[in-house]
Design a protein around this motif. Structure first.
Motif, short mmCIF file in Angstrom:
data_model
loop_
_atom_site.label_atom_id
_atom_site.label_comp_id
_atom_site.label_asym_id
_atom_site.label_seq_id
_atom_site.Cartn_x
_atom_site.Cartn_y
_atom_site.Cartn_z
N PHE A 1 0.74 -1.19 -0.14
CA PHE A 1 0.00 0.00 -0.05
C PHE A 1 0.95 1.32 -0.09
N ASN A 2 1.91 1.38 0.83
CA ASN A 2 2.78 2.18 0.86
C ASN A 2 3.50 2.61 -0.40
N PHE B 1 0.62 4.17 -2.76
CA PHE B 1 -0.07 4.99 -2.17
C PHE B 1 0.67 6.27 -2.31
N LEU C 1 -7.22 10.16 0.44
CA LEU C 1 -7.46 9.23 1.66
C LEU C 1 -8.91 8.61 1.48
N LEU D 1 -9.41 5.79 -3.59
CA LEU D 1 -8.18 5.09 -3.85
C LEU D 1 -8.43 4.97 -5.34
N ILE E 1 -5.11 -4.06 -1.16
CA ILE E 1 -4.72 -2.71 -0.51
C ILE E 1 -5.82 -1.95 -0.73
N LYS E 2 -7.02 -1.89 -1.65
CA LYS E 2 -8.38 -1.20 -1.61
C LYS E 2 -8.82 -1.52 -0.42
N HIS F 1 -7.34 0.20 2.55
CA HIS F 1 -7.72 1.72 2.30
C HIS F 1 -9.05 2.02 2.86
N ASN F 2 -9.87 1.29 2.22
CA ASN F 2 -11.56 1.42 2.71
C ASN F 2 -11.75 1.11 4.13
N LEU G 1 -8.77 4.02 6.27
CA LEU G 1 -8.47 5.12 5.95
C LEU G 1 -9.57 6.01 5.32
N ALA G 2 -10.25 5.41 4.59
CA ALA G 2 -11.31 6.10 3.91
C ALA G 2 -12.30 6.65 4.66
#
Length: 978
Positions: free
Chosen positions: A805-806, A809, A869, A872, A932-933, A936-937, A940-941
């Motif tokens: 992810f890092n 992203f 953020l 994505l 990774i999605k 993220h969801n 972070l999202a």
């Protein structure tokens, strides 16, 4: 002829005569159709080729790991900038990442007419003075640039490098050099050379106005950097005619506002020619095979006469020249002298004087100023260029001390050199420690390439023998020669003094924000050239895992755990006593361990102990972290026993020194006050405040009252008590475990019973349930902001997802954050976002996202980061490149020497038993974008964040920031805990 000139010519003659007699002589080798030069006895085995078109190639084989460090060095920098286009070399460097007519473009035939139109508009803009007309022209530039960008592929260069597993893609420009950096797996040489050869064939200046805005932001960052301003003042004072002092690398604001693409191309065509460039590589390769590939790749280049920058000589300084620099950071003082050219006897003598004055242990500044705590901190250093050098002395005042008092103390050390007031044994010790540092550094490709780059820039490689023989030549220097030279060189009027004072810099003119419409970056598109590069075959590199039952020997010395790694390469050792207690167990422990360096024993003074260690070519440190502390000893194994005995003697027998404590308190008070003037420290404090709340690790320190109440006796008692706590013994070196055990038992005997470790302070991380803004004020041109949020508890199974992810992203030039906020929208020079993996199993993952931008751009930058953020974007190709890059990083990583010890400790802290890279590697192979999605969801999202913001009170108004969340202005006392 002046007496001083005659003196220096005599030294140069003697120096050059010495080379003839030296055992290091030039030799010529041949392999196939290629001849090369090398220096006999060179420990780095550097080969220097000159190809038929004049391209220099310098190669240093090193088989320590399956990686290769690459540098393309160009002998062009701010020295050679046109007088009316300063900063040109630097922003040309930026443009060398934008591609050519073959890559970085979707349709070159359609893109070219638009770029030609932009060229013409910039020339018109450059020659227009009317403000209204300039704005109208810039509006046209912005509009045409937007259309041209539809045919551009931003960061395609970075994508190709990432796909081949390159690390550290970067470049830099300085006064007489521009250097391009890569670090690749050794199986990717063919891909690397294909990309680099194309990169320099026909660079296209596309996506120019957004990149120029990034350079504007870089200029603004220098306006907020007091150290940079001091450096510019030093150079301007020492070089009133030479471009070292007359042209800055980033350039003037006026020239940045008036760029010329025509001038950039002319500069490129003049200086980026093979006879002015060098391919420099160190690492795992066969030089006989590699030179053939380099020659083939760059044979298209054609040589051209290069007009060297060759100014007239600087006149002697008649001063001292005094300058003042103002800014919000802490005050300090710099004294600078102008030295002679690279490779002369003068150069060598100045290096010897530099080590006599400051070597970190037994130099005059180390002993007379730092050890005696007469200033907050002092040092010196050399920045050597081709034509001249800069020799600087610097110091920061302690509490209640003026800069003029600091100046007098520094000049007194120069007088000591001139009077020969230094230990006769010091020169021998300098040689021993120089040799030690060389042995330690030679394993690293970065070190090798940096030496070769430096030598090429100054001598085109013809002076490599100067570098190789430096140690032997230094051995020949006598104390009398040092004293004679010092009296000739250091005069009362030939230096520059820079007073860095705390206060408003009224000379700052901010680079204004131009109107820029975000441009298309086409992240999901690919050129045919990229496809061709990525289809080139790569041989496999087998990853090498650590086996903690084989690579690391575990045992006991009495009931102390022993971790042992043998050194089979040389005679160097590292020994650690590790204690599972730190500042969180005792806030006074770090101060006690810092106090130790100022203490003597009943047998030695503090100065004598320092000299003894330096004579033994040994280093020791006693330091405390938050949760563990170390006693470390390193050096030559032949001196192991003496060094260990001396260290143990110091720890067990040090005596209280009230005067030393009084001075230490003074310096700590000043350091603490200075920290409040450092914007990086303030932002670090804000991040901790946002992650933990008012009580956090950053401000867990002694109050002013607690600091003032410290006594010498209690600090010494803390030091004396260290051997009563059970340590973990860690060793890397050539000694057998049996011999090591005998030495440890003798010098560090087990007590009758082990002391109990004090309980550890605990900190509770804040739960981000709503958006909050934590604001601190600082007098600055830019504003800096971070988004922080605590995430899920540590779970090893998430590590591979987080790493990938890092990569995708927010980490690196090809990341989504960089591509959007800098490349497309030109809102920041520096921006990133990174989820941090905790170092121990009890802690959670957390994210820190960052933007540093002009204050008037901050609202746009916040919106841009928030969009990323919360949503994505998907780019399967970028994801796959990141996955391949992560796999290649693991495949080529070789954990060796002391790193094995610390890898084992890191693994245990996470509750694991085996090398975690193996499981991570297998997991990376199977990850999909959906993984990774999903991360993220889930984490972070559309989640609440804490925002940490630092900026000028004139620009950062709480009522305006309240749209991001509840605002709290945090005082420096709250942040720092004192």
């Amino acid at each position: 002829m002046k007496k001083g000139t005659l003196f220096l010519l005599l030294f140069t003659f003697l120096y050059q005569t010495a080379w003839v007699q030296n055992k290091y002589v030039w030799k010529e080798g041949k392999s196939g159709n290629y001849t090369y030069k090398y220096v006999e006895g060179d420990p780095l085995n550097v080969r220097i080729y000159t190809l038929s078109n004049g391209l220099t190639v310098m190669l240093s084989p090193n088989k320590k790991e399956p990686r290769i460090t690459y540098r393309m060095a160009v002998r062009a920098g701010s020295n050679t900038d046109p007088k009316d286009h300063t900063g040109l070399a630097h922003y040309l460097e930026h443009m060398l990442f934008k591609g050519t007519d073959k890559f970085g473009s979707l349709d070159w035939a359609k893109e070219k007419p638009l770029l030609d139109s932009i060229d013409a508009l910039y020339e018109l803009y450059n020659h227009t003075t009317d403000s209204a007309k300039r704005k109208a022209i810039y509006k046209q530039i912005d509009e045409v640039s937007g259309r041209a960008a539809k045919y551009a592929i931003a960061n395609e260069y970075d994508k190709m490098m990432k796909a081949m597993g390159s690390q550290g893609t970067n470049a830099h420009t300085w006064v007489e050099e521009t250097v391009y950096d890569e670090d690749i797996p050794s199986n990717a040489v063919d891909r690397l050379l294909a990309v680099q050869a194309e990169r320099f064939r026909n660079p296209i200046l596309r996506i120019f106005h957004t990149e120029l805005e990034a350079v504007y932001e870089e200029k603004n960052r220098t306006l907020d950097n007091d150290s940079w301003k001091v450096s510019e003042a030093v150079h301007a004072g020492l070089f009133p005619t030479h471009n070292y002092g007359q042209q800055t690398t980033i350039g003037t604001i006026e020239h940045l506002k008036n760029p010329s693409l025509k001038a950039i191309r002319e500069y490129y065509q003049q200086y980026y020619v093979p006879n002015n460039m060098a391919v420099i590589m160190a690492g795992d390769f066969d030089p006989d095979e590699l030179i053939k590939k380099i020659d083939k790749a760059f044979s298209y280049m054609r040589p051209k006469p290069v007009k060297e920058y060759n100014p007239g000589p600087e006149q002697p300084i008649k001063g001292p020249v005094i300058k003042e620099v103002f800014g919000p950071s802490a005050e300090n003082l710099t004294i600078a002298f102008r030295t002679g050219p690279y490779g002369t006897r003068e150069d060598l003598l100045i290096k010897a004087i530099d080590r006599i004055l400051a070597n970190g242990k037994a130099g005059l500044l180390d002993l007379n100023l730092n050890k005696q705590q007469k200033v907050l901190g002092a040092g010196c250093g050399i920045r050597q260029y081709k034509d001249y050098g800069v020799f600087t002395f610097y110091a920061s005042p302690k509490q209640g001390q003026t800069l003029d008092e600091v100046k007098a103390l520094l000049l007194a050390q120069i007088d000591s050199i001139k009077q020969g007031k230094f230990d006769d044994k010091l020169l021998d010790a300098i040689i021993a420690n120089y040799k030690l540092s060389e042995l330690e550094a030679q394993d690293y490709n970065v070190y090798r390439t940096s030496l070769m780059v430096d030598n090429f820039i100054k001598t085109k490689g013809s002076g490599w023998n100067i570098r190789v023989t430096e140690l032997d030549e230094m051995k020949r220097i006598t104390k009398k020669e040092i004293v004679d030279y010092a009296n000739q060189f250091f005069r009362d009027d030939n230096y520059v003094v820079i007073y860095k004072r705390k206060g408003e810099d009224k000379s700052i003119v901010k680079v204004e924000k131009p109107p820029i419409t975000p441009v298309e970056t086409n992240p999901d598109k690919q050129s045919d050239f990229l496809k061709q590069i990525n289809s080139m075959p790569l041989s496999s590199i087998t990853p090498r895992w650590l086996d903690f039952n084989v690579d690391l020997q575990k045992g006991q010395i009495d009931d102390m755990e022993l971790l042992y790694v043998p050194n089979k390469q040389n005679s160097l050792f590292d020994l650690y006593f590790r204690y599972e207690m730190g500042s969180w167990n005792n806030k006074k422990l770090p101060i006690a361990l810092s106090y130790l360096q100022y203490l003597g024993t009943d047998k030695y003074s503090a100065e004598e102990i320092t000299k003894e260690f330096y004579q033994l070519a040994s280093n020791f440190s006693v330091r405390s972290g938050t949760e563990d502390s170390y006693i470390q000893l390193s050096g030559l194994n032949e001196n192991f026993e003496k060094s260990l005995q001396l260290l143990e003697h110091l720890i067990r027998n040090c005596k209280p020194n009230e005067q030393a404590l009084a001075e230490l308190k003074n310096r700590l008070q000043k350091s603490r006050a200075n920290a409040k003037t450092n914007k990086s420290s303030i932002l670090q404090g804000l991040n901790n405040y946002a992650l933990y709340g008012p009580s956090n690790p950053f401000n867990y320190t002694l109050s002013d009252e607690e600091l003032n109440n410290l006594t010498a006796e209690e600090l010494v008692q803390i030091i004396h008590s260290l051997p009563s706590f059970k340590p973990q013994v860690m060793y890397y070196g050539p000694m057998s475990t049996a011999d090591l055990t005998a030495h440890i038992r003798k010098a560090h005997p087990k007590p009758a019973s082990w002391a109990t470790v004090p309980p550890k302070a605990k900190f509770t991380r804040a739960e981000q349930t709503e958006n909050k803004v934590f604001l601190a004020y600082y007098d600055m041109v830019q504003a800096e902001m971070t988004w922080v949020r605590n995430l899920a508890p540590y779970d090893f199974n998430k590590e591979a997802v987080v790493d990938l992810f890092n990569n995708y992203f927010g980490y690196g030039m090809g990341s989504l954050v960089f591509r959007t906020i800098r490349e497309s929208k030109a809102l920041a020079y520096s921006t990133y976002a990174r989820v941090t993996t905790p170092s121990k199993k009890e802690d959670p993952y957390y994210i820190v996202a960052y933007v540093g931008s002009q204050a008037d751009k901050l609202p746009e930058a916040v919106n841009a980061m928030n969009e990323l953020l919360n949503q994505l974007p998907e780019n399967e190709k970028s994801f796959e490149d990141g996955r391949v890059s992560a796999l290649k990083d693991i495949e080529t990583e070789r954990i060796q020497k002391t790193d094995i010890l610390f890898s084992y400790l890191a693994t245990k802290r996470k509750g694991l038993n085996d090398d975690p890279r193996k499981a991570k590697y297998e997991k990376l192979k199977k990850l999909k974008f959906e993984d990774i999605k999903s991360f993220h969801n889930n984490y972070l999202a559309n989640k609440p964040y804490s925002f940490a913001i630092i900026g000028s009170e004139k620009n950062m108004r709480p009522e305006e920031l309240s749209k991001y969340g509840t605002v709290k202005v945090v005082s420096l006392e709250e942040l720092f805990g004192y």
